[in-house]
Design an enzyme around this catalytic site. Structure first.
Site, mmCIF file in Angstrom:
data_model
loop_
_atom_site.group_PDB
_atom_site.id
_atom_site.type_symbol
_atom_site.label_atom_id
_atom_site.label_comp_id
_atom_site.label_asym_id
_atom_site.label_seq_id
_atom_site.Cartn_x
_atom_site.Cartn_y
_atom_site.Cartn_z
ATOM 1 C CE1 TYR A 1 -20.539 27.233 47.018
ATOM 2 C CE2 TYR A 1 -21.260 26.569 45.047
ATOM 3 C CZ TYR A 1 -21.615 26.316 46.196
ATOM 4 O OH TYR A 1 -22.405 25.622 46.864
ATOM 5 C CE1 TYR B 1 -3.293 2.992 0.639
ATOM 6 C CE2 TYR B 1 -1.791 3.419 2.318
ATOM 7 C CZ TYR B 1 -2.994 3.848 1.362
ATOM 8 O OH TYR B 1 -3.519 4.942 1.631
ATOM 9 C CG HIS C 1 -4.051 14.339 -0.991
ATOM 10 N ND1 HIS C 1 -3.981 13.790 -2.281
ATOM 11 C CD2 HIS C 1 -4.219 13.495 -0.014
ATOM 12 C CE1 HIS C 1 -4.589 12.393 -1.966
ATOM 13 N NE2 HIS C 1 -4.623 12.099 -0.774
ATOM 14 C CG ASN D 1 -0.758 8.799 5.961
ATOM 15 O OD1 ASN D 1 -0.808 7.669 5.924
ATOM 16 N ND2 ASN D 1 -1.988 9.366 5.523
ATOM 17 C CD GLU E 1 -8.900 7.666 3.984
ATOM 18 O OE1 GLU E 1 -9.376 8.747 4.043
ATOM 19 O OE2 GLU E 1 -8.087 7.134 3.142
ATOM 20 N NE ARG F 1 -17.269 28.963 50.499
ATOM 21 C CZ ARG F 1 -18.373 28.205 50.507
ATOM 22 N NH1 ARG F 1 -18.972 26.921 50.812
ATOM 23 N NH2 ARG F 1 -19.526 28.911 50.144
ATOM 24 C CG PHE G 1 -3.632 7.625 9.411
ATOM 25 C CD1 PHE G 1 -4.927 7.741 9.752
ATOM 26 C CD2 PHE G 1 -3.019 6.553 8.555
ATOM 27 C CE1 PHE G 1 -5.745 6.903 9.226
ATOM 28 C CE2 PHE G 1 -4.001 5.729 7.992
ATOM 29 C CZ PHE G 1 -5.050 5.484 8.545
#
Length: 510
Positions: free
Chosen positions: A282, A57, A87, A199, A416, A285, A331
């Site tokens: 609060y 791959y 990309h 990646n 994916e 405190r 990844f």
């Protein structure tokens, strides 16, 4: 730009301090000899796989849904450059140069581990760009956070091919012009290299580390300013009694209570239970319980990001000594996505409680002080609208703190099918840090002004913090532009000067 020494990159030992010095102080980096050895071994193994025409791959196949398509050996270079070009499709405003420097450093460190199969020459070119301050233009939007920060990292890598644009010496310029000026040659990507470069989780991790560094400073600051407000409102420090916190056993809470006692040491302004009131609200405190919980969250997130800083996050990974290439999912940004969402919530709470303390300072019904901390109320508004601004920022944080990691949208034709949205969470987290910084700056301004009406001296921590602000900002006598006061206080906090000055006089810890 400072550059007192070069940081050696091994892939395994990058620290927050080194990240800070490279990203903000422009320290230069170099790859260690031991890292080069692993890089070269890994590369030889990839070349062997290509020669043997093994189906692996990302080396001899396409990507994502195209992983079933085998690529011929003579097409591997084209495959890798096409990967970067196709990309690089991010949108939105460019990331800050600090974030980009962080991404480059983290990617260099990950590749130096020697599990990615990249050529040493390609990695050296990325190092050269970082060391010369050549910063790729990377649009902020477009990453799903698995398969890592693909689009942003592709934009980061365009300059290696002579493509895209860069920031250089403060100007946005075409890459090819800058490379020519600096005599930096472009690279030709071979098998596996494009995938090795894009990646990974480096965008979300860079943003996350920036947030962690900011959070560290803000958590110290919040304790200092809470102590100032307790002084101004003549609060009851008995609530910070150590044994009270030890019997609960929460570490951040115990640390914060000790900090409050240190900061209030020597105070003539604080009171005993029953002297003015039996209990404080609060927001005074419960400072140890609230601030402490955020400190515990900070430490958890800090450890997660420290691990990711030195992680191998691409796919597949090369284990040449075992004669294996393993395709997996390192990844996937889920560890970072959950961590930055947690930090977002934890730090938004610091602004929430700070804003409530600001309200107590400016509201005469709660403080016993002049309304909005001005002696001339009516004609003058004093610090009335500073609380509005703090309230606005706190409300914005409530929207930003909604977890990004609970969302997932399938991609790559459902190959994916679960993604982290970590980059979205990390961007939101850094925005929250900016809002918290401004809220704390407002508390600083208001607490110092409230101390103008005190007839006695505060403890050492508040006194040091008060003196520092008064070196830059005079007490409010007449109305003036509030944004200028906030900006002065912000700079003293953001620069670390406030924390450093107070730490030199007190023993406060995180």
């Amino acid at each position: 730009m400072g550059n007192h020494y070069t940081i050696e990159i091994t892939g395994n030992q990058l620290t927050y301090e080194q990240f800070q010095s490279v990203v903000y102080d422009y320290r230069k980096v170099q790859i260690s000899e031991s890292a080069y050895k692993k890089i070269n071994e890994s590369r030889k193994y990839v070349e062997k796989l290509v020669q043997e025409e093994k189906t692996v791959y990302g080396i001899t196949t396409g990507f994502g849904k195209f992983s079933d398509i085998v690529i011929q050996s003579e097409q591997t270079a084209e495959l890798q450059s096409n990967l970067i070009i196709s990309h690089a499709c991010g949108v939105g405003e460019p990331l800050a140069e600090e974030t980009v420097r962080g991404m480059m450093l983290l990617r260099i460190n990950a590749l130096a581990k020697g599990y990615s199969g990249i050529k040493a020459n390609t990695l050296n070119t990325l190092v050269t760009l970082l060391n010369h301050g050549v910063h790729p233009i990377i649009p902020a939007q477009g990453s799903l956070g698995a398969s890592g920060d693909l689009a942003p990292l592709a934009h980061m890598c365009l300059p290696l091919l002579g493509l895209g644009e860069v920031f250089y010496q403060g100007m946005r310029q075409p890459t090819n012009q800058i490379l020519k000026t600096l005599a930096i040659p472009t690279v030709t990507l071979d098998a596996k290299e494009g995938l090795a470069l894009i990646n990974g989780t480096q965008m979300m991790t860079s943003l996350g580390i920036q947030s962690v560094l900011s959070a560290r400073n803000l958590l110290f600051t919040a304790d200092i300013l809470a102590a100032m407000t307790v002084e101004a409102l003549e609060g009851i420090p008995k609530a910070y009694y150590s044994k009270l916190h030890q019997v609960r056993g929460q570490v951040g809470q115990i640390t914060t209570a000790a900090n409050m006692m240190n900061l209030l040491e020597g105070s003539a302004l604080t009171t005993e239970q029953g002297e003015k009131r039996v209990q404080d609200a609060y927001s005074l405190r419960c400072v140890p319980q609230v601030h402490g919980a955020s400190k515990d969250a900070y430490h958890y997130v800090s450890h997660i990001l420290e691990r990711e800083m030195n992680a191998a996050t691409d796919n597949p990974l090369i284990f040449s000594e075992e004669d294996q290439v393993v395709s997996g999912g390192n990844f996937h940004g889920q560890p970072i996505a959950l961590a930055v969402d947690f930090l977002s919530i934890a730090m938004a709470e610091m602004a929430n409680i700070s804003e409530r303390r600001i309200e107590r300072l400016v509201n005469p019904q709660l403080s016993g002080l002049p309304a909005f901390l001005t002696k001339r109320g009516g004609l003058h508004s004093g610090y009335m609208i500073l609380q509005y601004t703090a309230a606005s920022l706190v409300s914005e944080n409530k929207t930003l703190a909604h977890p990004a990691s609970v969302d997932s949208i399938p991609s790559s034709a459902n190959q994916e099918d679960h993604v982290s949205m970590g980059s979205i969470g990390a961007r939101k987290c850094l925005s929250i840090m900016g809002n918290v910084l401004h809220v704390l700056a407002i508390e600083y301004v208001c607490a110092a002004q409230a101390l103008e009406f005190a007839s006695k001296l505060p403890g050492k921590g508040a006194q040091v913090a008060y003196n520092l602000l008064r070196e830059k900002l005079t007490p409010l006598e007449s109305d003036r532009e509030g944004y200028l006061d906030i900006e002065i206080a912000k700079q003293l906090i953001q620069s670390g000067e406030l924390v450093n000055r107070v730490q030199s006089h007190t023993n406060i810890k995180l």
